[in-house]
Design an enzyme around this catalytic site. Structure first.
Site, mmCIF file in Angstrom:
data_model
loop_
_atom_site.group_PDB
_atom_site.id
_atom_site.type_symbol
_atom_site.label_atom_id
_atom_site.label_comp_id
_atom_site.label_asym_id
_atom_site.label_seq_id
_atom_site.Cartn_x
_atom_site.Cartn_y
_atom_site.Cartn_z
ATOM 1 N N GLU A 164 3.896 24.610 13.719
ATOM 2 C CA GLU A 164 2.691 25.439 13.743
ATOM 3 C C GLU A 164 2.987 26.678 14.591
ATOM 4 O O GLU A 164 3.450 26.568 15.719
ATOM 5 C CB GLU A 164 1.533 24.637 14.348
ATOM 6 C CG GLU A 164 0.269 25.444 14.446
ATOM 7 C CD GLU A 164 -0.980 24.583 14.319
ATOM 8 O OE1 GLU A 164 -0.885 23.453 13.832
ATOM 9 O OE2 GLU A 164 -2.048 25.072 14.704
ATOM 10 N N ASN A 207 -2.161 19.745 17.649
ATOM 11 C CA ASN A 207 -2.925 19.237 16.515
ATOM 12 C C ASN A 207 -2.141 17.999 16.077
ATOM 13 O O ASN A 207 -1.255 18.069 15.231
ATOM 14 C CB ASN A 207 -3.020 20.278 15.401
ATOM 15 C CG ASN A 207 -3.830 21.483 15.858
ATOM 16 O OD1 ASN A 207 -4.822 21.345 16.581
ATOM 17 N ND2 ASN A 207 -3.395 22.671 15.483
ATOM 18 N N LYS A 284 -5.333 17.701 22.894
ATOM 19 C CA LYS A 284 -6.296 18.709 22.427
ATOM 20 C C LYS A 284 -7.436 17.936 21.791
ATOM 21 O O LYS A 284 -7.223 17.230 20.807
ATOM 22 C CB LYS A 284 -5.625 19.624 21.410
ATOM 23 C CG LYS A 284 -6.570 20.567 20.668
ATOM 24 C CD LYS A 284 -5.784 21.506 19.736
ATOM 25 C CE LYS A 284 -6.707 22.413 18.933
ATOM 26 N NZ LYS A 284 -5.956 23.350 18.064
ATOM 27 N N GLU A 288 -11.289 23.040 17.402
ATOM 28 C CA GLU A 288 -10.772 23.403 16.084
ATOM 29 C C GLU A 288 -10.612 22.192 15.181
ATOM 30 O O GLU A 288 -9.603 22.031 14.499
ATOM 31 C CB GLU A 288 -9.439 24.145 16.227
ATOM 32 C CG GLU A 288 -9.563 25.422 17.038
ATOM 33 C CD GLU A 288 -8.286 26.251 17.070
ATOM 34 O OE1 GLU A 288 -7.194 25.664 17.044
ATOM 35 O OE2 GLU A 288 -8.402 27.482 17.129
ATOM 36 N N ARG A 321 -6.353 19.741 27.457
ATOM 37 C CA ARG A 321 -6.467 21.192 27.286
ATOM 38 C C ARG A 321 -7.908 21.681 27.404
ATOM 39 O O ARG A 321 -8.840 21.019 26.944
ATOM 40 C CB ARG A 321 -5.886 21.611 25.932
ATOM 41 C CG ARG A 321 -4.402 21.344 25.867
ATOM 42 C CD ARG A 321 -3.846 21.655 24.503
ATOM 43 N NE ARG A 321 -3.508 23.043 24.315
ATOM 44 C CZ ARG A 321 -3.826 23.761 23.244
ATOM 45 N NH1 ARG A 321 -4.573 23.244 22.290
ATOM 46 N NH2 ARG A 321 -3.421 25.007 23.131
ATOM 47 N N ARG A 333 -17.754 32.670 22.508
ATOM 48 C CA ARG A 333 -16.611 31.752 22.631
ATOM 49 C C ARG A 333 -15.941 31.866 24.011
ATOM 50 O O ARG A 333 -15.411 30.887 24.538
ATOM 51 C CB ARG A 333 -15.612 32.092 21.506
ATOM 52 C CG ARG A 333 -14.315 31.342 21.585
ATOM 53 C CD ARG A 333 -13.528 31.543 20.307
ATOM 54 N NE ARG A 333 -12.124 31.253 20.492
ATOM 55 C CZ ARG A 333 -11.187 31.485 19.587
ATOM 56 N NH1 ARG A 333 -11.502 32.018 18.425
ATOM 57 N NH2 ARG A 333 -9.924 31.190 19.821
ATOM 58 N N ASP A 362 -7.732 33.608 23.167
ATOM 59 C CA ASP A 362 -6.656 32.879 22.498
ATOM 60 C C ASP A 362 -5.367 33.685 22.444
ATOM 61 O O ASP A 362 -5.018 34.206 21.384
ATOM 62 C CB ASP A 362 -7.106 32.531 21.070
ATOM 63 C CG ASP A 362 -6.232 31.467 20.433
ATOM 64 O OD1 ASP A 362 -5.255 31.071 21.072
ATOM 65 O OD2 ASP A 362 -6.546 31.054 19.309
ATOM 66 N N GLU A 384 -1.369 27.708 30.610
ATOM 67 C CA GLU A 384 -0.639 27.632 29.338
ATOM 68 C C GLU A 384 -0.411 29.050 28.822
ATOM 69 O O GLU A 384 -1.362 29.794 28.588
ATOM 70 C CB GLU A 384 -1.465 26.821 28.328
ATOM 71 C CG GLU A 384 -0.857 26.745 26.937
ATOM 72 C CD GLU A 384 -1.706 25.907 25.949
ATOM 73 O OE1 GLU A 384 -2.354 24.927 26.376
ATOM 74 O OE2 GLU A 384 -1.716 26.248 24.763
ATOM 75 N N GLU A 390 2.681 34.440 18.298
ATOM 76 C CA GLU A 390 1.696 34.354 17.217
ATOM 77 C C GLU A 390 0.918 35.661 17.049
ATOM 78 O O GLU A 390 0.720 36.134 15.941
ATOM 79 C CB GLU A 390 0.727 33.200 17.506
ATOM 80 C CG GLU A 390 -0.395 33.093 16.492
ATOM 81 C CD GLU A 390 -1.329 31.922 16.760
ATOM 82 O OE1 GLU A 390 -1.102 31.164 17.721
ATOM 83 O OE2 GLU A 390 -2.291 31.763 15.986
ATOM 84 N N HIS A 518 -8.563 40.121 18.909
ATOM 85 C CA HIS A 518 -8.825 39.284 17.749
ATOM 86 C C HIS A 518 -9.127 40.103 16.480
ATOM 87 O O HIS A 518 -10.075 39.815 15.743
ATOM 88 C CB HIS A 518 -9.997 38.328 18.033
ATOM 89 C CG HIS A 518 -9.864 37.005 17.320
ATOM 90 N ND1 HIS A 518 -10.005 36.882 15.955
ATOM 91 C CD2 HIS A 518 -9.591 35.760 17.774
ATOM 92 C CE1 HIS A 518 -9.832 35.612 15.612
ATOM 93 N NE2 HIS A 518 -9.563 34.909 16.684
#
Ligand code: BDP
Length: 700
Positions: A164, A207, A284, A288, A321, A333, A362, A384, A390, A518
């Protein structure tokens, strides 16, 4: 040179005096004892000796005689160390080391001591680095100890070997061939991490897939743990909260259910039977779409504590997390993690660490630090970072992340004390916490050079160095990495350092300047997408930039969502005022008119244009600087980076043109005359599709 050797390709030592000194040192190493870690050290000295001096090191059997270098733990060397010195070394803790000359019976021995064999290993890597960077002086003493206890890579690797947000090929963990087959890469990986002091890895995606906790997979993970152990690296796994249902055959994963408690205990005990020094779980939950305690009306502490209790008898750590948010919550958020975790302060077990992303959204190209840092007093917090790029150009762009991390770590939180910083919270010096953690989401894959873009290596390197010592500056790290990777030529050094150090600001400028965030492409997050709309609002760009005919930016002050109110009063005071907030965070917290005047005297609209354009110009300058190094570098690495920089420049133009053309539809003003006028039309940019962009998460 294809990059496989990373920063451990030890250049030949040419300087005559240094060469003579090293030849002498390499002619007699003596270890005061035995340890699998000492075997690792011997192997490293063999590699280094061959590469630097063209000959194998000599390992002597006797302490005196031909011996030049002494290696061992404080206890092993107790007969030759003074009492004061022993006390000083003890202070350096589990991972620290001391090195320097010791005179014994009239002869000088260059000595490297740790409290554990792994401390000796860290000392040896430090010594080899000092040789490579030209700073080694056999006459001086030096000691170091890491500032943070867990210096950890988080792999987002799936069991089918996809990664990922991975941009460097597939996962290096070949689960299919484990436990029988040991890929030599595992050893090179461990070596690279140990050379930086990275001492923990979580092997699997956050995930998570519950199958990793089945006996078959435990046997596979055990093999990796056995390989990593002599390098001082502990293995962690991600635990899927619903595993009691998926692999335990239970009807519930309610953390307070006795059968669920028993499941986690049994699973954990079984894991420790395979991996006695297993590090713990990374979780996690309720984020999401991942399962978590909320399904059972339990909070994060109740969820985390059941796993923490299972780990505690074995000395394991539970990393939970703080990256939680839901579009069903009627809150910005930005605020959601604090809203959930502040009320739980003091409710987590002592062996729990809450792992907090560097910022509240994020991993954006630039974020103000996360407001959870400083907001809780009785909760262990770890940080983290995302090493995989990404949101920062993935593997097509050269973006050195050390300056970004440095900015976050040095940010003042003003809490718990007026002088507190993010670094002081996570290393315990301001917060008082003993269990400390810095985690980085790995950028490593099966690509020959490990990281896809050769310069991705600089980010793996920088993460490890900052986790060891966050007081190192980005410039120091850039210099070290460049020397270790490209050698000591002053011209190469100064040009590559320049490229590294301006690359992050350049990317921020051509992607998301002045606090924009974002606004990237949908789902794969590749390229610009300020127009992205539809579906979950908190996954759209419009939610974040809020551009309209009046202006642009997210009002997070007290007149808006008041996410700003989650910071210390000193910050609230300064950042509430659009004239006082650092301009790099302006639109993160303020919605401002297009004609709002910035410090430069220019309007917001003009400055947005100037920043985007500046980003493109810097990318072009990086490209030119690299081109000027052609005759200085090996053709393979030169050409690899040359091609990628050309892509980076075109992507920078794409970002600038797309964003400026799009925002112009609201601002309805001409572009500033001094910038290159964005070419093309907006419809063209909006129509582009990238079905092959890598690293998308598997569908849940
Ligand atoms: C986001 C990524 C997503 C991760 C998530 C996380 O897009 O793939 O699962 O972070 O950190 O940035 O859990």
């Amino acid at each position: 040179k294809d990059g496989y050797e990373l920063w451990l390709d030890y250049d030949k030592v040419e300087a005559l005096q240094m060469k003579a000194q090293l030849e002498s040192l390499f002619s007699g190493f003596f270890f005061f004892g035995e340890s699998p870690t000492y075997d690792v050290i011997r192997k490293e000295l063999e590699i280094a000796g061959e590469k630097m001096l063209g000959k194998a090191p000599v390992f002597s059997q006797e302490r005196l005689g031909q011996t030049q270098v002494w290696l061992g733990t404080r206890e092993q060397l107790s007969q030759v160390l003074g009492l004061d010195q022993q006390a000083q070394i003890l202070e350096l803790g589990e991972d620290g080391f001391w090195m320097g000359p010791i005179i014994f019976q009239g002869k000088t021995y260059f000595t490297i001591v740790g409290n554990r064999p792994v401390g000796v290993l860290y000392g040896v890597f430090n010594w080899l680095r000092s040789i490579q960077t030209g700073t080694f002086d056999p006459g001086t003493q030096k000691s170091e100890q890491p500032k943070v206890k867990l210096r950890m890579l988080n792999h987002w690797d799936n069991l089918d070997r996809t990664v990922e947000r991975g941009y460097a090929g597939f996962s290096i963990w070949d689960w299919h061939k484990l436990p029988g087959y040991i890929d030599p890469r595992y050893i090179d990986y461990a070596r690279a991490n140990a050379s930086l002091g990275i001492n923990a890895v979580s092997l699997t995606n956050v995930n998570a897939n519950a199958r990793i906790l089945t006996t078959d997979f435990m046997k596979k993970a055990k093999v990796l743990a056995d390989i990593f152990r002599p390098y001082g690296i502990q293995v962690f796994l991600t635990a899927r909260f619903s595993a009691p249902i998926e692999i335990g055959g239970l009807k519930t994963a309610d953390p307070l259910d006795p059968e669920v408690i028993a499941f986690w205990k049994e699973k954990t005990d079984e894991l420790y039977s395979f991996i006695p020094d297993f590090g713990g779980f990374l979780v996690k939950a309720n984020s999401e779409g991942q399962p978590g305690p909320h399904e059972y009306q339990r909070n994060h502490a109740e969820g985390a504590n059941v796993l923490a209790d299972a780990l505690a008898p074995h000395g394991g750590v539970l990393i939970w997390r703080a990256f939680v948010y839901s579009h069903e919550v009627d809150q910005d958020r930005h605020k959601q993690a604090n809203l959930e975790f502040e009320p739980l302060d003091g409710k987590f077990r002592d062996n729990v660490i809450i792992q907090v992303k560097n910022g509240a959204i994020d991993f954006m190209p630039r974020e103000p630090f996360h407001p959870l840092f400083g907001a809780v007093e009785n909760t262990n917090l770890g940080i983290e970072f995302q090493i995989t790029q990404e949101y920062l150009g993935q593997a097509t762009q050269l973006v050195f992340l050390a300056p970004m991390w440095e900015e976050v770590l040095r940010s003042k939180t003003y809490r718990p004390t007026p002088a507190s910083t993010v670094a002081g919270i996570i290393d315990g010096s301001n917060s008082g916490q003993n269990l400390t953690l810095m985690a980085g989401v790995s950028n490593i894959g099966t690509d020959r050079n490990w990281t896809g873009h050769l310069f991705g290596q600089s980010n793996w390197y920088a993460f490890g160095r900052q986790a060891w010592d966050h007081t190192l500056t980005s410039a120091e790290i850039a210099e070290e990495w460049t020397k270790m990777t490209f050698g000591n030529s002053p011209e190469v050094l100064s040009k590559i350092e320049e490229i590294l150090l301006e690359s992050h600001e350049a990317a921020v400028n051509y992607m998301m300047p002045l606090g924009l965030h974002h606004i990237m492409g949908w789902d794969h997050h590749y390229g610009p997408g300020p127009w992205v709309t539809g579906g979950r609002p908190d996954w759209t760009a419009l939610y974040y930039h809020q551009a309209d005919s009046l202006g642009i930016g997210f009002d997070r002050t007290s007149s808006g969502s008041n996410a700003l109110g989650q910071y210390a009063p000193e910050i609230v005071h300064q950042w509430s005022d659009p004239n006082q907030i650092p301009e790099k965070y302006l639109l993160w917290f303020h919605h401002l008119p297009w004609d709002f005047e910035l410090k430069s005297g220019k309007t917001l609209w003009e400055e947005i244009g100037l920043h985007y354009d500046q980003g493109v110009k810097t990318a072009r300058k990086m490209q030119e600087t690299w081109a000027s190094l052609e005759s200085e570098l090996d053709p393979q690495r030169f050409d690899h980076v040359r091609q990628l920089l050309a892509i980076q420049v075109s992507e920078a133009e794409w970002w600038r043109n797309s964003c400026l053309l799009y925002f112009q539809t609201f601002a309805k003003r001409p572009f500033p005359a001094e910038i290159e006028q964005p070419a093309g039309d907006l419809e063209y940019y909006k129509s582009l599709r990238f079905p092959t962009a890598p690293g998308i998460r598997p569908r849940w």
